[in-house]
Design an enzyme around this catalytic site. Structure first.
Site, PDB file in Angstrom:
ATOM      1  N   ASP A  12     -73.120  44.920  13.668  1.00 24.39           N
ATOM      2  CA  ASP A  12     -72.740  46.317  13.899  1.00 24.39           C
ATOM      3  C   ASP A  12     -71.470  46.438  14.729  1.00 24.39           C
ATOM      4  O   ASP A  12     -70.546  47.176  14.374  1.00 24.39           O
ATOM      5  CB  ASP A  12     -73.875  47.071  14.596  1.00 24.39           C
ATOM      6  CG  ASP A  12     -75.054  47.338  13.675  1.00 24.39           C
ATOM      7  OD1 ASP A  12     -74.880  47.249  12.447  1.00 24.39           O
ATOM      8  OD2 ASP A  12     -76.144  47.630  14.191  1.00 24.39           O
ATOM      9  N   ARG A  92     -79.339  48.634  29.239  1.00 22.66           N
ATOM     10  CA  ARG A  92     -78.320  49.483  28.626  1.00 22.66           C
ATOM     11  C   ARG A  92     -77.484  50.212  29.676  1.00 22.66           C
ATOM     12  O   ARG A  92     -76.291  50.442  29.480  1.00 22.66           O
ATOM     13  CB  ARG A  92     -78.954  50.502  27.679  1.00 22.66           C
ATOM     14  CG  ARG A  92     -79.675  49.911  26.475  1.00 22.66           C
ATOM     15  CD  ARG A  92     -78.922  48.764  25.842  1.00 22.66           C
ATOM     16  NE  ARG A  92     -79.483  48.359  24.556  1.00 22.66           N
ATOM     17  CZ  ARG A  92     -79.708  47.118  24.212  1.00 22.66           C
ATOM     18  NH1 ARG A  92     -79.455  46.133  25.072  1.00 22.66           N
ATOM     19  NH2 ARG A  92     -80.181  46.812  23.017  1.00 22.66           N
ATOM     20  N   ASP A 121     -81.416  53.991  22.504  1.00 25.86           N
ATOM     21  CA  ASP A 121     -80.248  53.418  23.174  1.00 25.86           C
ATOM     22  C   ASP A 121     -79.053  54.361  23.164  1.00 25.86           C
ATOM     23  O   ASP A 121     -78.261  54.387  24.105  1.00 25.86           O
ATOM     24  CB  ASP A 121     -79.855  52.086  22.514  1.00 25.86           C
ATOM     25  CG  ASP A 121     -80.686  50.923  23.014  1.00 25.86           C
ATOM     26  OD1 ASP A 121     -81.345  51.067  24.065  1.00 25.86           O
ATOM     27  OD2 ASP A 121     -80.687  49.862  22.364  1.00 25.86           O
ATOM     28  N   SER A 171     -85.396  41.581  14.175  1.00 25.15           N
ATOM     29  CA  SER A 171     -84.270  41.981  15.010  1.00 25.15           C
ATOM     30  C   SER A 171     -84.677  41.717  16.460  1.00 25.15           C
ATOM     31  O   SER A 171     -85.657  42.293  16.949  1.00 25.15           O
ATOM     32  CB  SER A 171     -83.962  43.468  14.799  1.00 25.15           C
ATOM     33  OG  SER A 171     -82.980  43.900  15.719  1.00 25.15           O
TER      34      SER A 171
END
Length: 395
Positions: A12, A92, A121, A171
């Protein structure tokens, strides 16, 4: 336009570099923050430059992550919906803060991240950027382009980007405080997770004989294992392996995302499981019933704010102040046994213990005056008796 991009090195964010250049004509500065993920950071940097980044930052955030994010989470007994130790959530904010610092230093016009529009997120990055660099545009390429994974791969190949297509069915997102495992056959809530998905947690046939450890706390923070003092960062890494080999720390639950979707989430968090369990037990020894009851409500709200992207909300800081006040007496030791997938508290002690053996004992001479109990018991049910007498007329 000059953009600072939170860069993981995955598909990504690698595609995002080229996309930002093509759509915005942007100079892209990539920022990778080490929060304990097992990456070849030299390879990540090479991939960033090959994709077109004009500058790359690698920031070692492990110690700061442990001290400024994990430690408060332990004091808050942070378990979202009673299960998830907000490991990905916490990381994050640190990543977003470091990206914002670089963006300010480099005179950027915008900040960017690789989050989707389905998850939580995006809220953590967006809110942090909005607070720290409100003058900068926030760009989320994955939200904007709407490409599937196959389309992303084709986009990358058509532009000669070198991408790392990992063979795992899942993932994986990892940091010091835990690993999240998603996608693949786990999208079926009935399907069990395979042991191969885990890094620290071993399958039952590999579980060794049970092991006892003693964790020491000072003012709510863990400081030693079996008398050996060490930084929190080191303690977490050690416990991930020590507890994981006993099968401790597997979390598999249905989670409510902020946007309203339910998702099946599997987490591997041995150290978090051990330290939060020990901390909660020590608090029960030293804190009073009213404080414990109120703190549970505070913990739930604190954890929700962290999960929901609101780390920088003033309420979180206010709750921190309450939590820190309670932790002044959370000093002592907790004995735990890890054995065959289970974690059991074996004992606890503290110089601030609210427990009194001479008052509670049944076997020796107690200093408690039992005659006082009769009057207390009579008054305790007084309101209940009055209310029931008044309601007799309703029958």
């Amino acid at each position: 336009m000059r953009v600072a991009l939170a860069y993981s090195g995955g598909l990504d964010t690698t595609v995002s570099i080229k996309w930002l250049q093509e759509k915005y004509g942007a100079e892209v500065i990539t920022v990778t923050v080490d929060v304990g993920q097992p990456e070849d950071f030299e390879e990540v940097e090479r991939r960033a430059f090959e994709a077109g980044a004009v500058k790359h930052y690698l920031i070692d955030g492990k110690s700061r992550f442990a001290e400024e994010f994990v430690k408060p989470a332990i004091k808050a007994n942070a378990l979202y919906e009673g299960e998830y130790p907000v490991s990905t959530s916490l990381s994050r904010y640190l990543i977003a803060e470091e990206v914002a610092k670089v963006a300010s230093k480099e005179g950027c016009d915008a900040v960017a991240h690789g989050c989707t529009g389905k998850g939580n997120d995006q809220l953590r990055f967006d809110a942090t950027f909005a607070v720290l660099v409100p003058e900068m545009k926030i760009i989320a390429p994955v939200r904007e382009w709407g490409m599937s994974r196959d389309q992303e791969i084709e986009y990358a190949r058509s532009r000669g980007l070198r991408i790392d297509l990992k063979k795992s069915r899942y993932s994986i997102d990892e940091n010091l405080w835990g690993r999240s495992i998603e996608a693949g056959d786990l999208e079926d809530p009935w399907h069990p997770v395979d042991w191969e998905a885990f890094k620290f947690i071993r399958p039952p046939h590999e579980w060794p004989e049970g092991e006892e450890i003693t964790v020491e706390f000072e003012r709510g923070a863990p400081v030693s294992i079996n008398g050996e003092r060490m930084p929190l960062e080191e303690m977490v890494m050690q416990l991930n392996y020590r507890a994981g080999r006993h099968g401790v720390g597997l979390i598999d639950h249905m989670e409510d995302r902020v946007i309203g979707l339910k998702s099946r989430e599997v987490y591997e968090a041995p150290a978090a499981t051990v330290l939060i369990r020990a901390h909660k037990d020590l608090e029960k020894l030293v804190l009073g019933r009213r404080t414990l009851a109120f703190k549970r409500a505070v913990e739930e709200e604190w954890t929700w704010l962290v999960y929901a992207g609101l780390w920088h909300d003033p309420l979180r800081r206010a709750l921190d102040a309450f939590i820190e006040e309670t932790q002044k007496v959370v000093t002592g030791e907790v004995r735990l046994r890890m054995e065959k997938g289970s974690l059991r508290v074996m004992g606890r002690r503290s110089e601030y213990a609210a427990y009194s053996e001479e008052l509670i004992t049944y076997s020796g001479m107690s200093t408690f005056d039992q005659r006082a109990g009769a009057a207390f018991s009579n008054l305790w049910s007084l309101e209940t008796r009055i209310l029931n007498r008044a309601r007799k007329s309703l029958r």
